[in-house]
Design an enzyme around this catalytic site. Structure first.
Site, PDB file in Angstrom:
ATOM      1  N   TRP A  93       1.104  -0.923   0.208  1.00 49.41           N
ATOM      2  CA  TRP A  93      -0.334  -0.420   0.181  1.00 49.41           C
ATOM      3  C   TRP A  93       0.888   1.355  -0.301  1.00 49.41           C
ATOM      4  CZ3 TRP A  93      -0.811   3.905   3.985  1.00 49.41           C
ATOM      5  CH2 TRP A  93      -1.669   4.782   3.387  1.00 49.41           C
ATOM      6  N   HIS A  94       2.107   1.089   0.566  1.00 48.32           N
ATOM      7  CA  HIS A  94       2.904   2.016   0.584  1.00 48.32           C
ATOM      8  C   HIS A  94       3.331   2.771  -0.495  1.00 48.32           C
ATOM      9  CE1 HIS A  94       2.365   2.018   5.263  1.00 48.32           C
ATOM     10  NE2 HIS A  94       2.862   3.657   5.140  1.00 48.32           N
ATOM     11  N   GLY A  95       4.180   1.251  -1.353  1.00 46.68           N
ATOM     12  CA  GLY A  95       4.207   2.337  -2.320  1.00 46.68           C
ATOM     13  C   GLY A  95       4.203   1.066  -3.777  1.00 46.68           C
ATOM     14  N   PHE A 110       2.670   8.513  -1.457  1.00 42.53           N
ATOM     15  CA  PHE A 110       1.604   7.480  -1.432  1.00 42.53           C
ATOM     16  C   PHE A 110      -0.168   7.399  -2.312  1.00 42.53           C
ATOM     17  CE2 PHE A 110       4.349   7.024   2.557  1.00 42.53           C
ATOM     18  CZ  PHE A 110       5.404   6.643   1.526  1.00 42.53           C
TER      19      PHE A 110
END
Lengths: 536, 86
Positions: free
Chosen positions: A345-347, A536
């Site tokens: 989800w972060h990257g 993000f």
């Protein structure tokens, strides 16, 4: 438009507030519509196309939520299909913008294919917005949200203080506040709001941005194959951990302050995470609203299903008769999977995936230790006293090590940094420092520390900034503790405050102090520097 | 079953999970009040309670119980008048 820009502080915000309070005096509904309008303007500022991308997504989610609301009880099959369809739509929507290019390059890596990479521009804040929309659908289906209107839903999704990087809020905790809040100017709310905003600005532009100056060159060098020595590697690793903390918690303080101007409290997102005594505790203090989301919507359902299935089969679950298979299926698997999703989800990149997996392993080890501890040290109180300092140190180092993956442009660069931290590339410090340490010089040389021709003042300044930031993060009360009696965020206990002399009051002394804090913050706005979490 | 009966059983379940026989839950106890009652122990506790009382909670309920009292009331509302295993 960045919170830390002249255009925002002296242009957008005064206009947004004047319109809100002005219209609010006439009619409440107009103030709310104004707030929606300025939020759309805020979002469109970067790229007007963003609004066109997000608008259909809002309408589709709203329509699905209506289906869930109407048929939730009467037609469970349809309701389930609408929920799964909605979650699927949001995940695909996010996936297209965020992961398509990564997926293509992974296919190229794995199968030696030659897919042409699609370059998609990520709509700002899409990861945060997507999670909120998914939570909303689930809450409607579960009956936790009974009533909603299109106007309220749009405000929930686009409310500009928390639009780009959270905190990740629930509809059910926001809307009652919007409905109850006064649309008139309130001096108390404004005082708390401006204090939070000033503290946040100071954390961002004074600490995070300054420390970044010392961190960036080391990571850039590691990425281009110039390995860092022991001191540089630790400077960069410690420095980035502090940078990201001051950056993201600074952003969050600003978001909390901005929301408060509109009479709304956002949930607590940080609670001095670097003071954590174990990694479970760390995740209850760091990006709290993300942990809350992942626990409620991924970990809990998964873990609940796995545990029930195991119990139904009559196999032991974890407790006093812990077994390896129970540990693997009930603890390691759901924990690592949840943190893998968090990393992704972060990257979109191997570094973030590994960062998530590493934290999944950390958490599992922590849980395993809690189970083993019951047998090894049955005396909880004596154990806790002895283990506290050790637990803090271990947690801190584990976090610092993991953050290399969060910052490094590639896994190879992170590994290079780790090798440097382990002393794999030797240890050197500037001659300008090494040769002026009196009796210590000979001792350090004997310990294998070489002299170098790099800048002595940069070395000293870098470490002084780190010491100052570390002191603040570890010893000082945090912003929410300082403001605790004035309920700066949802979830802050009024009594969990700072020492009386550090406790915020509407007094002349605090006015002077905050004027200084905000003046230094505003005067440091020179260079444009984005927030780490806005990517993000 | 009375609140006290249910509380006694819940206290025993949590005590076994956390290896602490001294745990005594009250209606107002929250997870923050009990050291080590993390998300993992919580799920185990919930499934333990489900098994013991022959009830099943919804995922949404599990996430939003504000305190032990809410769990006790949910068990009373759902549960048949079972006699839990000694």
């Amino acid at each position: 438009m960045l919170f830390n820009s002249y255009a925002f502080i002296f242009g957008f915000l005064p206009v947004a507030l004047a319109g809100f309070y002005g219209l609010g005096r006439v009619r409440r509904a107009w103030a709310i519509l104004w707030l929606i309008a300025v939020s759309i303007g805020f979002y469109a500022w970067w790229r007007p196309l963003n609004v066109l991308l997000i608008a259909p997504s809002i309408l589709i989610n709203y329509a699905l939520a209506r289906v869930l609301q109407r048929y939730g009880d009467s037609r469970p099959g349809l309701s389930r299909a609408a929920l799964l369809g909605g979650i699927g739509f949001n995940v695909v929507f996010l996936g297209y913008f965020k992961y398509l290019t990564f997926l293509e390059s992974t296919v190229n890596d794995v199968f030696s294919a030659h897919l042409v990479l699609t370059h998609v521009i990520l709509p700002l804040g899409i990861s945060f917005i997507t999670f909120q929309k998914i939570a909303f659908l689930i809450d409607v289906q579960a009956g936790r949200i009974k009533e909603f209107t299109l106007r309220d839903y749009v405000l929930f999704v686009l409310f500009f203080p928390q639009l780009v990087a959270g905190p990740i809020v629930h509809y059910r905790e926001m809307m009652p506040q919007f409905h109850a809040a006064s649309t008139r100017f309130d001096a108390g709310d404004a005082a708390v709001g401006i204090s939070l905003f000033s503290f946040g600005l100071f954390k961002k532009v004074v600490f995070a941005d300054t420390i970044a100056l010392y961190v960036t060159p080391v990571y850039a060098a590691a990425a281009s194959g110039r390995p860092p020595g022991l001191f540089d590697a630790w400077l960069a690793a410690l420095g980035f951990t502090l940078q990201v903390y001051f950056d993201f918690s600074g952003y969050t303080d600003m978001a909390l302050g901005l929301a408060r101007f509109f009479g709304v409290r956002l949930p607590m997102n940080f609670n001095s995470p670097l003071k954590a005594r174990n990694i479970i505790d760390f995740w209850l203090r760091w990006h709290i609203t993300l942990t809350r989301f992942l626990t409620a919507y991924i970990y809990n359902p998964l873990s609940l299903a796995l545990t029930r299935r195991r119990v139904a089969r009559g196999r032991p679950v974890l407790g006093r008769q812990a077994s390896l298979s129970a540990f693997l299926t009930l603890l390691l698997f759901p924990t690592v999977l949840t943190m893998f999703i968090s990393g992704l989800w972060h990257g979109a990149g191997y570094t973030f995936i590994l960062w998530g997996l590493l934290h999944g392993v950390y958490l599992s080890v922590n849980h395993a230790w809690r189970l083993a501890r019951q047998h090894l040290f049955p005396q909880l109180n004596a154990y806790a006293r002895a283990a506290r300092p050790l637990g803090w140190a271990l947690t801190f180092v584990a976090v610092v090590v993991s953050m290399a993956l969060f910052r490094a442009p590639s896994v190879a660069a992170a590994v290079t940094l780790w090798r440097g931290m382990a002393g794999g590339f030797g240890a050197d410090m500037p001659n300008a420092v090494l040769l002026h340490l009196g009796g210590l010089t000979a001792w350090l040389r004997a310990a294998g520390i070489a002299g170098s021709l790099t800048s002595g003042s940069a070395f000293v300044h870098g470490w002084l900034w780190i010491a100052a930031a570390l002191g603040l993060a570890l010893l000082a009360p945090n912003t929410l503790e300082i403001l605790a009696p004035y309920a700066p965020a949802l979830g802050v206990k009024p009594r969990a405050g700072a020492a009386p002399w550090l406790s915020w009051r509407p007094s002349a002394g605090w006015a002077v102090a905050l004027a200084l804090v905000s003046a230094v913050g505003i005067l440091s706005l020179g260079q444009l520097s984005t927030f780490i979490y806005w990517q993000f | 079953m009375t609140e006290q009966d249910i509380l006694a059983v819940l206290s025993r379940i949590l005590g076994e999970l956390l290896g602490d026989d001294a745990i005594a839950l009250a209606m107002t106890t929250t997870r923050e009040d009990v050291p080590g009652w993390d998300s993992f122990a919580y799920i185990n506790f919930i499934v333990g309670a489900e098994t013991e009382f022959g009830v099943k909670f919804k995922v949404a309920e599990v996430e939003s119980f504000p305190d032990v009292g809410a769990i006790v009331r949910a068990i009373q509302a759902k549960g048949p008048p079972l006699h839990p295993a000694p």
